[in-house]
Motif scaffolding. Structure first.
Motif, PDB file in Angstrom:
ATOM      1  N   THR A 195      -7.076   4.647  -2.041  1.00  0.00           N
ATOM      2  CA  THR A 195      -6.100   4.261  -1.031  1.00  0.00           C
ATOM      3  C   THR A 195      -5.263   5.481  -0.703  1.00  0.00           C
ATOM      4  O   THR A 195      -5.154   6.409  -1.523  1.00  0.00           O
ATOM      5  CB  THR A 195      -5.210   3.102  -1.534  1.00  0.00           C
ATOM      6  OG1 THR A 195      -4.393   2.627  -0.464  1.00  0.00           O
ATOM      7  CG2 THR A 195      -4.315   3.555  -2.682  1.00  0.00           C
ATOM      8  N   ALA A 248      -1.590   0.466  -1.147  1.00  0.00           N
ATOM      9  CA  ALA A 248      -1.726  -0.406  -2.309  1.00  0.00           C
ATOM     10  C   ALA A 248      -0.383  -1.069  -2.588  1.00  0.00           C
ATOM     11  O   ALA A 248       0.667  -0.431  -2.516  1.00  0.00           O
ATOM     12  CB  ALA A 248      -2.178   0.383  -3.535  1.00  0.00           C
ATOM     13  N   THR A 293      -4.048   3.429   4.534  1.00  0.00           N
ATOM     14  CA  THR A 293      -4.273   2.322   3.608  1.00  0.00           C
ATOM     15  C   THR A 293      -3.195   2.346   2.527  1.00  0.00           C
ATOM     16  O   THR A 293      -2.757   3.411   2.091  1.00  0.00           O
ATOM     17  CB  THR A 293      -5.662   2.415   2.961  1.00  0.00           C
ATOM     18  OG1 THR A 293      -5.817   3.702   2.333  1.00  0.00           O
ATOM     19  CG2 THR A 293      -6.753   2.251   4.011  1.00  0.00           C
ATOM     20  N   THR A 303      -4.309  -3.108   0.093  1.00  0.00           N
ATOM     21  CA  THR A 303      -5.069  -3.570  -1.061  1.00  0.00           C
ATOM     22  C   THR A 303      -4.076  -4.074  -2.092  1.00  0.00           C
ATOM     23  O   THR A 303      -3.132  -3.364  -2.464  1.00  0.00           O
ATOM     24  CB  THR A 303      -5.896  -2.427  -1.675  1.00  0.00           C
ATOM     25  OG1 THR A 303      -6.833  -1.957  -0.704  1.00  0.00           O
ATOM     26  CG2 THR A 303      -6.634  -2.902  -2.917  1.00  0.00           C
TER      27      THR A 303
END
Length: 261
Positions: free
Chosen positions: A179, A136, A134, A162
């Motif tokens: 994240t 950001a 994940t 994100t």
């Protein structure tokens, strides 16, 4: 007393006429530290300092800051809300949209790098494959790892990204383990660690670079100020000790002058 009032009026009239004689250059800017940082509605950063110095060094143009956003900046420019934008790249959506805008040679270099918790990323090999992690990032920014897509829904579903509004929020998502990694500019990360030295042992920064910024100046070709003139002025300003020190302080590299482009 009357003579004092008359003198004051003369000075005011001369100053007002001088302002009227100047051609305004509206400079678009969005949250992009350390180039533009917004605190309590006030802007600071390299772009603000460049505008200040540009207004000091010449008398024909009045540079003014106009705030926009990463997502809205192309539309705002096309609607005539600003004339120029600094620390930008024509391939950040301008060329793709077919927008007419002149650009200077690159005058400064910055990098986008990945960060992670040192407790998770034990070596640089951790950053070799980001696709299963994940990430950001900043809403409206263009990243090479996502093929420069900016659609939030696609970034969330395809790239597990994100989106937040600033780099500090990205770093905090990593620190809070919300994240796996974040993409931040090297310049801002240097700045962040100076303000938050306690985080220096908690975060590892990648040798891997998502992309290197070749910062340029962009201006409307229909504006009276030629891009070549603006480029030369900025180069002169960056030779000043104060500005040169700031570039070095944030890990930015000033690029050599290009005489033809």
């Amino acid at each position: 007393m009357q003579s004092v009032v008359i003198s004051a009026l003369i000075v005011w009239v001369l100053f007002f006429n001088q302002l009227l004689a100047k051609t305004v250059v509206r400079v678009g800017a969005y949250q992009f530290p350390p180039y533009i940082e917004l605190e309590h509605g006030l802007a600071k950063g390299f772009t603000v300092e460049l505008i200040r110095q540009l207004n000091r060094m010449q008398q024909d143009y009045q540079f003014e800051l106009v705030l926009t956003t990463p997502i809205r900046r192309h539309q705002d420019y096309q609607q005539g809300l600003f004339d120029a934008i600094f620390f930008e790249d024509p391939y950040w959506g301008w060329v793709q949209r077919g927008i007419e805008i002149d650009h200077s040679p690159a005058f400064a270099k910055d990098d986008e790098v990945f960060i992670a918790l040192a407790s998770n990323a034990h070596s640089q090999q951790w950053f070799d494959d980001i696709h299963d992690k994940t990430i950001a990032g900043i809403l409206g920014y263009h990243y090479r790892i996502t093929n420069y897509e900016t659609d939030p829904e696609l970034l969330a579903t395809k790239y597990h990204m994100t989106l937040v509004n600033d780099h500090q929020a990205s770093i905090e998502l990593v620190l809070k383990q919300r994240t796996d990694t974040a993409i931040v500019t090297r310049s801002f990360f240097h700045q962040y660690l100076r303000s938050n030295p306690e985080s220096s042992d908690k975060i590892i920064i990648s040798d891997r670079v998502d992309q290197s910024y070749q910062h340029q100046l962009l201006i409307n070709p229909e504006h009276g100020l030629a891009i070549e003139t603006l480029y030369q002025w900025v180069l002169q300003i960056l030779q000043q000790e104060q500005l040169s020190h700031k570039l070095h302080h944030y890990g930015l590299t000033q690029l050599p002058e290009v005489t033809e482009h």
